[in-house]
Design a protein around this motif. Structure first.
Motif, PDB file in Angstrom:
ATOM      1  N   ALA A 152      -2.632  -4.008   2.167  1.00 42.65           N
ATOM      2  CA  ALA A 152      -2.974  -2.857   3.013  1.00 42.65           C
ATOM      3  C   ALA A 152      -2.524  -3.106   4.447  1.00 42.65           C
ATOM      4  O   ALA A 152      -1.974  -2.207   5.105  1.00 42.65           O
ATOM      5  CB  ALA A 152      -4.482  -2.602   2.960  1.00 42.65           C
ATOM      6  N   LEU A 153      -2.736  -4.312   4.928  1.00 42.59           N
ATOM      7  CA  LEU A 153      -2.331  -4.667   6.289  1.00 42.59           C
ATOM      8  C   LEU A 153      -0.816  -4.596   6.454  1.00 42.59           C
ATOM      9  O   LEU A 153      -0.303  -4.116   7.470  1.00 42.59           O
ATOM     10  CB  LEU A 153      -2.846  -6.070   6.625  1.00 42.59           C
ATOM     11  CG  LEU A 153      -2.592  -6.579   8.051  1.00 42.59           C
ATOM     12  CD1 LEU A 153      -3.183  -5.624   9.081  1.00 42.59           C
ATOM     13  CD2 LEU A 153      -3.193  -7.983   8.219  1.00 42.59           C
ATOM     14  N   THR A 154      -0.098  -5.029   5.432  1.00 39.93           N
ATOM     15  CA  THR A 154       1.370  -4.960   5.456  1.00 39.93           C
ATOM     16  C   THR A 154       1.845  -3.512   5.514  1.00 39.93           C
ATOM     17  O   THR A 154       2.759  -3.169   6.276  1.00 39.93           O
ATOM     18  CB  THR A 154       1.966  -5.649   4.215  1.00 39.93           C
ATOM     19  OG1 THR A 154       1.589  -7.036   4.216  1.00 39.93           O
ATOM     20  CG2 THR A 154       3.487  -5.549   4.201  1.00 39.93           C
ATOM     21  N   ASP A 155       1.221  -2.649   4.702  1.00 34.09           N
ATOM     22  CA  ASP A 155       1.578  -1.224   4.706  1.00 34.09           C
ATOM     23  C   ASP A 155       1.357  -0.604   6.082  1.00 34.09           C
ATOM     24  O   ASP A 155       2.185   0.172   6.575  1.00 34.09           O
ATOM     25  CB  ASP A 155       0.733  -0.463   3.674  1.00 34.09           C
ATOM     26  CG  ASP A 155       1.158  -0.750   2.246  1.00 34.09           C
ATOM     27  OD1 ASP A 155       2.357  -0.994   2.022  1.00 34.09           O
ATOM     28  OD2 ASP A 155       0.292  -0.732   1.346  1.00 34.09           O
ATOM     29  N   GLU A 156       0.243  -0.932   6.692  1.00 29.19           N
ATOM     30  CA  GLU A 156      -0.091  -0.376   8.009  1.00 29.19           C
ATOM     31  C   GLU A 156       0.879  -0.861   9.085  1.00 29.19           C
ATOM     32  O   GLU A 156       1.294  -0.094   9.960  1.00 29.19           O
ATOM     33  CB  GLU A 156      -1.534  -0.750   8.367  1.00 29.19           C
ATOM     34  CG  GLU A 156      -2.565  -0.083   7.480  1.00 29.19           C
ATOM     35  CD  GLU A 156      -3.848  -0.880   7.327  1.00 29.19           C
ATOM     36  OE1 GLU A 156      -4.682  -0.506   6.474  1.00 29.19           O
ATOM     37  OE2 GLU A 156      -4.026  -1.870   8.046  1.00 29.19           O
ATOM     38  N   THR A 157       1.252  -2.129   9.004  1.00 27.94           N
ATOM     39  CA  THR A 157       2.198  -2.689   9.963  1.00 27.94           C
ATOM     40  C   THR A 157       3.573  -2.044   9.810  1.00 27.94           C
ATOM     41  O   THR A 157       4.245  -1.730  10.801  1.00 27.94           O
ATOM     42  CB  THR A 157       2.317  -4.216   9.774  1.00 27.94           C
ATOM     43  OG1 THR A 157       1.020  -4.817   9.923  1.00 27.94           O
ATOM     44  CG2 THR A 157       3.256  -4.828  10.800  1.00 27.94           C
ATOM     45  N   THR A 158       3.981  -1.822   8.560  1.00 32.66           N
ATOM     46  CA  THR A 158       5.257  -1.158   8.283  1.00 32.66           C
ATOM     47  C   THR A 158       5.259   0.256   8.847  1.00 32.66           C
ATOM     48  O   THR A 158       6.253   0.711   9.433  1.00 32.66           O
ATOM     49  CB  THR A 158       5.525  -1.108   6.759  1.00 32.66           C
ATOM     50  OG1 THR A 158       5.524  -2.439   6.233  1.00 32.66           O
ATOM     51  CG2 THR A 158       6.863  -0.444   6.461  1.00 32.66           C
ATOM     52  N   CYS A 159       4.139   0.946   8.685  1.00 34.99           N
ATOM     53  CA  CYS A 159       4.002   2.296   9.222  1.00 34.99           C
ATOM     54  C   CYS A 159       4.146   2.290  10.736  1.00 34.99           C
ATOM     55  O   CYS A 159       4.888   3.099  11.311  1.00 34.99           O
ATOM     56  CB  CYS A 159       2.639   2.870   8.831  1.00 34.99           C
ATOM     57  SG  CYS A 159       2.227   4.428   9.628  1.00 34.99           S
ATOM     58  N   SER A 160       3.462   1.388  11.390  1.00 34.74           N
ATOM     59  CA  SER A 160       3.517   1.285  12.848  1.00 34.74           C
ATOM     60  C   SER A 160       4.930   0.968  13.330  1.00 34.74           C
ATOM     61  O   SER A 160       5.410   1.545  14.309  1.00 34.74           O
ATOM     62  CB  SER A 160       2.541   0.207  13.332  1.00 34.74           C
ATOM     63  OG  SER A 160       2.592   0.055  14.725  1.00 34.74           O
ATOM     64  N   ASP A 161       5.599   0.059  12.616  1.00 37.07           N
ATOM     65  CA  ASP A 161       6.969  -0.331  12.989  1.00 37.07           C
ATOM     66  C   ASP A 161       7.935   0.853  12.920  1.00 37.07           C
ATOM     67  O   ASP A 161       8.932   0.897  13.646  1.00 37.07           O
ATOM     68  CB  ASP A 161       7.470  -1.461  12.091  1.00 37.07           C
ATOM     69  CG  ASP A 161       6.753  -2.779  12.357  1.00 37.07           C
ATOM     70  OD1 ASP A 161       6.078  -2.880  13.405  1.00 37.07           O
ATOM     71  OD2 ASP A 161       6.847  -3.685  11.511  1.00 37.07           O
ATOM     72  N   GLY A 162       7.636   1.808  12.037  1.00 35.65           N
ATOM     73  CA  GLY A 162       8.504   2.971  11.880  1.00 35.65           C
ATOM     74  C   GLY A 162       8.523   3.865  13.106  1.00 35.65           C
ATOM     75  O   GLY A 162       9.392   4.736  13.236  1.00 35.65           O
ATOM     76  N   PHE A 163       7.569   3.648  14.003  1.00 32.56           N
ATOM     77  CA  PHE A 163       7.504   4.450  15.224  1.00 32.56           C
ATOM     78  C   PHE A 163       7.949   3.651  16.452  1.00 32.56           C
ATOM     79  O   PHE A 163       7.626   4.005  17.579  1.00 32.56           O
ATOM     80  CB  PHE A 163       6.084   4.995  15.422  1.00 32.56           C
ATOM     81  CG  PHE A 163       5.743   6.075  14.439  1.00 32.56           C
ATOM     82  CD1 PHE A 163       5.980   7.400  14.746  1.00 32.56           C
ATOM     83  CD2 PHE A 163       5.223   5.750  13.205  1.00 32.56           C
ATOM     84  CE1 PHE A 163       5.690   8.404  13.825  1.00 32.56           C
ATOM     85  CE2 PHE A 163       4.923   6.740  12.278  1.00 32.56           C
ATOM     86  CZ  PHE A 163       5.156   8.065  12.582  1.00 32.56           C
ATOM     87  N   GLY A 164       8.656   2.581  16.208  1.00 28.07           N
ATOM     88  CA  GLY A 164       9.163   1.780  17.320  1.00 28.07           C
ATOM     89  C   GLY A 164      10.448   2.377  17.881  1.00 28.07           C
ATOM     90  O   GLY A 164      10.979   3.361  17.371  1.00 28.07           O
ATOM     91  N   GLY A 165      10.963   1.772  18.925  1.00 26.41           N
ATOM     92  CA  GLY A 165      12.220   2.237  19.525  1.00 26.41           C
ATOM     93  C   GLY A 165      12.027   3.418  20.456  1.00 26.41           C
ATOM     94  O   GLY A 165      10.920   3.894  20.669  1.00 26.41           O
TER      95      GLY A 165
END
Length: 202
Positions: A152-165
């Motif tokens: 679950a933590l990995t999924d959430e981190t991946t989601c957050s990373d998608g809004f970087g840049g």
């Protein structure tokens, strides 16, 4: 005779009154002691987490339900995390259907909705597993829970990373990442409390 009876009644009433006061005082003192003990347990448990302040604020209202149980501490943390993940998932789904977003933003939102859905599912499975185990299969249960919460933590981190840049809308990025980071921190705390439960149980 009536005066004697009246005096006896008054004396009996006073004795009963003082006994009631003493019982109430003892009960109140015991309740205060229990609340203090529960509060101290909460602080001690939260010291095992990375985000201690968030741990305390998110679980302080659950202290009396948790009492001094490491299992209940971990379970309540997961329940709080699940509620936050669900509400954010609903928010993200609505946002993904709004107009005026760039294709990259729409894609990131949809990916995030899917990842949050997986996260919610993993946390739900963890809560269910925590409530349906016996001591004979504790190690298997706790291993499954640790795996699911980590996922679950990995999924959430991946989601957050998608809004970087810098290609993402500033306001949208701030709102979304703020919510996702909060869930990820709650999940991280939950994992730490599950690990703590595993260590004290073993």
């Amino acid at each position: 005779m009536a005066s004697l009876s009246s005096s006896h009644f008054v004396a009996s009433f006073l004795i009963a009154f003082f006994i009631s006061c003493d019982i109430f005082s003892s009960t109140s003192a015991a309740r205060d002691l229990a609340q203090k003990t529960n509060s101290e347990f909460l602080k001690t448990s939260c010291s095992a987490t990375i985000y201690r302040k968030l741990c305390l604020t998110s679980l302080s209202s659950h202290a009396n339900a948790i009492q001094t149980s490491p299992k209940l501490m971990a379970s309540e943390a997961l329940t709080v995390t699940l509620a936050s993940a669900k509400s954010t998932s609903i928010m993200m789904l609505k946002l993904s259907q709004s107009h005026g977003m760039k294709p990259r933003e729409v894609g990131a939102m949809r990916d995030c909705v899917e990842e949050l859905s997986d996260s919610v599912d993993a946390i739900q499975r963890s809560i269910a597993e925590m409530g349906n185990f016996s001591n004979s299969d504790f190690q298997l249960m706790i291993s499954d829970v640790q795996t699911w919460v980590s996922a679950a933590l990995t999924d959430e981190t991946t989601c957050s990373d998608g809004f970087g840049g810098n290609l993402m809308n500033g306001n949208l990025k701030t709102v979304v990442r703020g919510r996702i980071v909060n869930i990820a921190q709650l999940t991280s705390n939950s994992l730490a409390l599950v690990n703590r439960y595993a260590s004290v149980h073993g």
